[in-house]
Design a protein around this motif. Structure first.
Motif, short mmCIF file in Angstrom:
data_model
loop_
_atom_site.label_atom_id
_atom_site.label_comp_id
_atom_site.label_asym_id
_atom_site.label_seq_id
_atom_site.Cartn_x
_atom_site.Cartn_y
_atom_site.Cartn_z
N VAL A 141 0.85 -1.19 0.00
CA VAL A 141 0.00 0.00 0.00
C VAL A 141 0.88 1.24 0.00
N ALA A 142 0.67 2.12 -0.96
CA ALA A 142 1.35 3.42 -0.99
C ALA A 142 0.52 4.41 -0.19
N LEU A 143 1.13 5.05 0.78
CA LEU A 143 0.43 5.99 1.67
C LEU A 143 1.16 7.33 1.64
N ARG A 144 0.43 8.39 1.33
CA ARG A 144 1.04 9.72 1.24
C ARG A 144 0.17 10.74 1.95
N GLY A 145 0.84 11.80 2.43
CA GLY A 145 0.15 12.89 3.10
C GLY A 145 0.69 13.11 4.49
N ALA A 146 0.45 14.33 5.04
CA ALA A 146 0.91 14.67 6.39
C ALA A 146 2.40 14.47 6.54
N GLY A 147 3.15 14.78 5.47
CA GLY A 147 4.60 14.64 5.51
C GLY A 147 5.09 13.22 5.34
N GLN A 148 4.21 12.30 4.98
CA GLN A 148 4.59 10.90 4.83
C GLN A 148 4.54 10.49 3.36
N VAL B 177 5.57 3.17 1.94
CA VAL B 177 5.09 1.92 1.36
C VAL B 177 4.85 0.97 2.53
N LEU B 178 3.61 0.44 2.61
CA LEU B 178 3.23 -0.43 3.71
C LEU B 178 3.04 -1.85 3.21
N ALA B 179 3.45 -2.81 4.00
CA ALA B 179 3.24 -4.23 3.68
C ALA B 179 2.49 -4.88 4.84
N SER B 180 1.47 -5.67 4.52
CA SER B 180 0.72 -6.37 5.56
C SER B 180 1.66 -7.29 6.34
N ASP B 181 1.55 -7.23 7.68
CA ASP B 181 2.44 -8.00 8.54
C ASP B 181 1.68 -9.13 9.21
N PRO B 182 1.89 -10.37 8.78
CA PRO B 182 1.14 -11.49 9.36
C PRO B 182 1.45 -11.74 10.83
N GLU B 183 2.62 -11.32 11.29
CA GLU B 183 2.95 -11.52 12.71
C GLU B 183 2.18 -10.55 13.59
N LEU B 184 2.02 -9.32 13.13
CA LEU B 184 1.30 -8.33 13.92
C LEU B 184 -0.20 -8.60 13.96
N ARG B 185 -0.71 -9.32 12.97
CA ARG B 185 -2.14 -9.62 12.94
C ARG B 185 -2.41 -11.10 13.18
N TYR B 186 -1.47 -11.78 13.80
CA TYR B 186 -1.61 -13.22 14.05
C TYR B 186 -2.88 -13.52 14.85
N LEU B 187 -3.19 -12.67 15.82
CA LEU B 187 -4.37 -12.87 16.66
C LEU B 187 -5.65 -12.91 15.83
N PHE B 188 -5.69 -12.10 14.77
CA PHE B 188 -6.90 -12.00 13.96
C PHE B 188 -6.98 -13.11 12.91
N ASP B 189 -5.84 -13.64 12.49
CA ASP B 189 -5.83 -14.65 11.44
C ASP B 189 -5.83 -16.06 11.97
#
Length: 332
Positions: A297-304, A307-319
């Motif tokens: 995901v390309a994310l722009r704005g507010a000085g940013q 490039v974001l990539a989905s992190d399976p470890e951070l969302r392990y609880l949900f998956d």
């Protein structure tokens, strides 16, 4: 409430018993229906993925535990509703008092040990429910001991006028049931039901590309490191958002779509210390986003410009899938 007491005293005692039941019903209903419609604890969302256990307050830890399982939350609400319905009728009030003493006793224990502010109310409700059950407790004890329990306790009519009593004995319970069930109709109209976003943006992401240079010291590095966009819409149509900075700070916020590929984000100050339930927004920004061919995901704005990539470890609880069959325990 012994039979050898004067009639007026017995009537007064049962009148106070009925008033206590009414107070308990009214006190239970907001919490019961809020659980049934998943608005007291809410639902665990992607935005919760960036919190560490150490950042949670004891109450926040309990709320997250309850919010993870909608079934547990709904069943807890239905149990409280069952207690309220049983309290409506004098013949079943003792059972409602017993069940309610256990249910609200557990609530009080949780509120006490997790430092929830309404622990005093939970204790008062537990004691009140026990008082409601008291007149029938000797019969319950005899039943448990295998001794004869006798017939139902004879309760004198609270109203000395037979014709009025003949109407009130049906009208009052009917109004009581209506009192219990009416919020179930009005609650969704006022608070709404949880709705899931139809956007492709919700998820938990790690920043994999950021052209901004790092700060000379890690403590001053305010680049975005992880971003979580919630999937559940609130009453205002906004979803929760959390951002983890490179220096470890956590920023909470809410976002809402304004047009295709653009979201407006309300950001709160950096999470630090105690926080009130109602907070002032520190700043509002607009972010544009689009999903690239490789799934990032390309994310722009507010000085940013990230490039974001989905992190399976951070969302392990949900998956994590549910499994009925015995498997290797996963306790991470």
């Amino acid at each position: 409430m012994h039979r050898d007491r004067p009639l007026w005293m017995r009537r007064l005692g049962w009148a106070l018993h009925g008033f206590l039941r009414f107070v308990l019903i009214v006190s239970l209903l907001p919490y019961a229906w809020a659980k049934v419609f998943l608005s007291q604890m809410g639902l665990v969302d992607y935005a919760d993925a960036l919190y560490t256990v150490g950042e949670k307050s004891p109450m926040g830890l309990l709320w997250t535990f309850m919010a993870y399982s909608p079934t547990v939350q709904v069943l807890a609400g239905l149990a409280e509703l069952a207690v309220a319905v049983l309290l409506v009728f004098r013949r079943t009030a003792w059972l409602g008092g017993l069940l309610g003493t256990v249910a609200l006793g557990v609530v009080f224990l949780l509120n006490l040990l997790y430092d929830v502010p309404v622990k005093q109310l939970a204790l008062a409700l537990t004691v009140g429910l026990l008082i409601v059950a008291l007149p029938e407790l000797p019969r319950v004890a005899r039943f448990v001991a295998g001794r004869p329990v006798g017939g139902l306790r004879q309760v004198p009519p609270l109203l000395p006028w037979p014709r009025v009593h003949a109407v009130a004995r049906w009208l009052v319970p009917a109004l009581g049931v209506l009192l219990v069930l009416a919020p179930g109709v009005g609650f969704p109209l006022v608070g709404g039901l949880p709705q899931q976003s139809s956007s492709e943006l919700p998820g938990v992401y790690r920043v994999v590309a950021d052209p901004a240079p790092p700060a000379p010291e890690l403590a001053a590095d305010r680049r975005w490191q992880e971003v979580a966009f919630g999937q559940w819409l609130g009453a205002t149509g906004a979803s929760r958002l959390t951002i983890r900075l490179a220096n470890g700070d956590l920023i909470e916020g809410r976002y809402r779509p304004v047009r295709d590929g653009v979201v407006a984000v309300d950001l709160y100050p950096v999470l630090a210390g105690d926080r009130p339930l109602i907070r002032e927004v520190e700043r509002t920004v607009e972010l544009t986003w689009n999903i690239r061919p490789d799934g990032t995901v390309a994310l722009r704005g507010a000085g940013q410009d990230l490039v974001l990539a989905s992190d399976p470890e951070l969302r392990y609880l949900f998956d994590r899938d549910f499994s009925w069959a015995p498997t290797v325990p996963i306790n991470r």
